[in-house]
Design a protein around this motif. Structure first.
Motif, PDB file in Angstrom:
ATOM      1  N   GLN A  96      54.289  73.503  -3.260  1.00  0.00           N
ATOM      2  CA  GLN A  96      55.403  74.432  -3.382  1.00  0.00           C
ATOM      3  C   GLN A  96      55.633  74.776  -4.843  1.00  0.00           C
ATOM      4  OE1 GLN A  96      58.788  73.106  -1.210  1.00  0.00           O
ATOM      5  NE2 GLN A  96      59.546  75.172  -0.921  1.00  0.00           N
ATOM      6  N   THR A  97      55.662  76.062  -5.143  1.00  0.00           N
ATOM      7  CA  THR A  97      55.902  76.498  -6.513  1.00  0.00           C
ATOM      8  C   THR A  97      57.405  76.591  -6.743  1.00  0.00           C
ATOM      9  OG1 THR A  97      55.977  78.846  -5.979  1.00  0.00           O
ATOM     10  CG2 THR A  97      53.812  77.892  -6.387  1.00  0.00           C
ATOM     11  N   SER A  98      57.807  76.896  -7.949  1.00  0.00           N
ATOM     12  CA  SER A  98      59.226  77.077  -8.226  1.00  0.00           C
ATOM     13  C   SER A  98      59.729  78.287  -7.438  1.00  0.00           C
ATOM     14  CB  SER A  98      59.447  77.306  -9.716  1.00  0.00           C
ATOM     15  OG  SER A  98      58.768  78.470 -10.135  1.00  0.00           O
ATOM     16  N   GLY A  99      60.926  78.200  -6.959  1.00  0.00           N
ATOM     17  CA  GLY A  99      61.466  79.283  -6.152  1.00  0.00           C
ATOM     18  C   GLY A  99      61.124  79.167  -4.691  1.00  0.00           C
ATOM     19  N   GLY A 100      60.408  78.127  -4.299  1.00  0.00           N
ATOM     20  CA  GLY A 100      60.168  77.882  -2.883  1.00  0.00           C
ATOM     21  C   GLY A 100      58.912  78.488  -2.318  1.00  0.00           C
ATOM     22  N   ALA A 101      58.200  79.295  -3.097  1.00  0.00           N
ATOM     23  CA  ALA A 101      56.983  79.903  -2.571  1.00  0.00           C
ATOM     24  C   ALA A 101      55.882  78.858  -2.450  1.00  0.00           C
ATOM     25  CB  ALA A 101      56.535  81.040  -3.478  1.00  0.00           C
ATOM     26  N   VAL A 102      55.018  79.073  -1.488  1.00  0.00           N
ATOM     27  CA  VAL A 102      54.008  78.081  -1.144  1.00  0.00           C
ATOM     28  C   VAL A 102      52.617  78.652  -1.349  1.00  0.00           C
ATOM     29  CG1 VAL A 102      53.044  76.764   0.753  1.00  0.00           C
ATOM     30  CG2 VAL A 102      55.507  76.957   0.532  1.00  0.00           C
ATOM     31  N   THR A 103      51.799  78.000  -2.153  1.00  0.00           N
ATOM     32  CA  THR A 103      50.400  78.379  -2.267  1.00  0.00           C
ATOM     33  C   THR A 103      49.569  77.329  -1.555  1.00  0.00           C
ATOM     34  OG1 THR A 103      50.097  77.209  -4.349  1.00  0.00           O
ATOM     35  CG2 THR A 103      50.767  79.501  -4.468  1.00  0.00           C
ATOM     36  N   GLN A 104      48.462  77.759  -1.014  1.00  0.00           N
ATOM     37  CA  GLN A 104      47.674  76.868  -0.173  1.00  0.00           C
ATOM     38  C   GLN A 104      46.320  76.551  -0.780  1.00  0.00           C
ATOM     39  OE1 GLN A 104      47.681  78.075   3.922  1.00  0.00           O
ATOM     40  NE2 GLN A 104      49.901  77.936   4.057  1.00  0.00           N
TER      41      GLN A 104
END
Lengths: 115, 115
Positions: A96-104
């Motif tokens: 999870q990146t800052s701000g809640g976004a998710v990279t896979q």
């Protein structure tokens, strides 16, 4: 650091047989996913797990089951394989990146052929 | 129904030129959009993420734009090189959870950079 490992790399399976695809990650990511990738259809989510002990259904869950006994492992089981399950299967985990976004982060894939 | 569209045809670009790939979506309200690269026989690799309140994001020779009014993202590779040849996937994550339940992927665009 291996990241995500999947086993086997490839498998030919007779219809009706049971098969478990293995996935292990060493990044301590909470969330893990299983996708299948088919020509012309792209990547489709089968099941996911946001944390150890919980799982959820994706777009195409029928015929598949998962378990998440611990953080690192997320096996995918085909209880009774059918030819339409012939596909390339990718396991992924997410950071999870800052701000809640998710990279896979994806594993190398398992190529499964059901005859 | 929800849909993500990417150019299904292969895109051929001369080395040194800018390659521009398109991702259009309908019936989504994505919190962010991501681009991945996939090489033959390998899993996708994360490239860039852009949030709904961002117009543009850059990373080295890569640039992504995100227009939530047009429901479109453009992915640019400047000074393209043969090594940039691959399939590029766009993926959407919805809601404040940021896609922790999995991403929805487009089918990908196959980019070929001609030397």
């Amino acid at each position: 650091i291996a990241g995500i490992t999947q086993a086997p790399t490839s498998q030919i399976l007779a219809a009706g047989r049971r098969m478990t695809l293995r996935c292990t990650q060493d990044m301590r990511h909470n969330a893990m996913y299983w996708y299948r990738q088919d020509l012309g259809l792209g990547l489709r989510l089968i099941h996911y797990s946001n944390t150890a002990g919980t799982t959820g259904k994706g777009e195409v869950p029928d015929g598949y089951s998962v378990s998440r006994a611990n953080t690192d492992d997320f096996p995918l089981t085909l209880a009774s394989a059918v030819p339409s399950q012939t596909s390339v299967y990718f396991c992924a985990s997410s950071s999870q990146t800052s701000g809640g976004a998710v990279t896979q982060y994806f594993g190398p894939g398992t190529r499964l052929t059901v005859l | 129904s929800q849909k993500i569209e990417q150019n299904s045809e292969a895109l051929n670009i001369q080395e040194g030129k800018t390659a521009t790939l398109t991702c259009n979506y309908t019936n989504y309200s994505p919190a962010y959009l991501q681009w991945y690269r996939q090489d033959p026989g390998r899993g996708p690799v994360f490239l860039l993420l852009i949030r709904e309140n961002e117009k543009e994001k850059r990373k080295e020779r890569l640039k992504v734009t995100f227009d939530t009014t047009l429901k479109q993202s453009l992915f640019h590779i400047t000074a393209s090189q043969p090594a940039d040849s691959a399939t590029y996937l766009c993926a959407l994550g919805e809601g404040s959870g940021g896609g922790a339940d999995g991403l929805t992927f487009g089918k990908g665009t196959h980019l070929i950079i001609q030397p």
